[in-house]
Design an enzyme around this catalytic site. Sequence first.
Site, mmCIF file in Angstrom:
data_model
loop_
_atom_site.group_PDB
_atom_site.id
_atom_site.type_symbol
_atom_site.label_atom_id
_atom_site.label_comp_id
_atom_site.label_asym_id
_atom_site.label_seq_id
_atom_site.Cartn_x
_atom_site.Cartn_y
_atom_site.Cartn_z
ATOM 1 C CG ASP A 8 46.964 40.277 55.663
ATOM 2 O OD1 ASP A 8 46.860 39.350 56.495
ATOM 3 O OD2 ASP A 8 47.459 41.380 55.941
ATOM 4 C CD GLU A 10 47.415 44.773 58.810
ATOM 5 O OE1 GLU A 10 47.368 44.785 60.069
ATOM 6 O OE2 GLU A 10 48.207 44.061 58.167
ATOM 7 C CG HIS A 58 47.198 48.768 61.761
ATOM 8 N ND1 HIS A 58 46.923 50.093 61.977
ATOM 9 C CD2 HIS A 58 46.367 48.070 62.593
ATOM 10 C CE1 HIS A 58 45.980 50.208 62.901
ATOM 11 N NE2 HIS A 58 45.627 49.002 63.303
ATOM 12 C CG HIS A 153 52.471 43.570 59.936
ATOM 13 N ND1 HIS A 153 52.536 42.255 59.519
ATOM 14 C CD2 HIS A 153 53.421 43.707 60.881
ATOM 15 C CE1 HIS A 153 53.475 41.637 60.193
ATOM 16 N NE2 HIS A 153 54.023 42.489 61.031
#
Length: 237
Positions: A8, A10, A58, A153
């Site tokens: 993943d 950001e 984030h 996140h």
Amino acid sequence: MSRQIVLDTETTGLSAENGDRVIELGCVELFNRKPTGNDLHIYFNPERESHEDALKVHGLTTDFLRDKPKFAMLAQDVVDYLRDAELIIHNAAFDVGFLNKEFERAGLPPLHTFVAEVTDTLAMAKQVYPGKRNSLDALCDRFGVDRSNRTFHGAKLDAQLLADVYINLTRGQDALLIDVAADEPAFGKVVAVDLRSFELPVLMAVEQEMTAHDALLQQIDKSSGGRTIFRKLEASA
């Protein structure tokens, strides 16, 4: 079984083509569908501000990222870590697009030239649960994956959540929380029992159980591309 990396990112915004950058990369390594602990987590200095909406997601401020390495400094290390692995990504096109743009800036080839394949769990979930919400949060709730400690996140935390979701989605096991020493049997001491001394009753499945069983097999068929072993055994019986 091939090495898998649940990945993943950001980013500073939504458009890699318009100059947005990767600011965090989180990877969880699986081998034989179990976590190895050989994970990767890096923050990057994007050399630009995050968009306001992205910052709300984030929470990674410019001040926090200012002393972090630029992506190009560690790009080759990222390539070496990902090489030959199957990547497991939710909404893969987004992360792949951003990573490929970062590799391009660093003078390196795109992902498809050095990884085995990319599996998109969002596409998988849409096949298994058509018409339902299939965000990572929704899948965590559906599978009972605990996300209570996530305020923002984060790439590493989201990769860990996605790893658990992926295992549930592909029906390999219920969770990644099994912790058994290599020299211990998984379910305690193994004792041999001679079943010939027992008269075991045979309980036939009722119609409701057969219907539920068939529905489960249909879900597994969808997620495995029609490679359900039970179906093959049933057909040959």
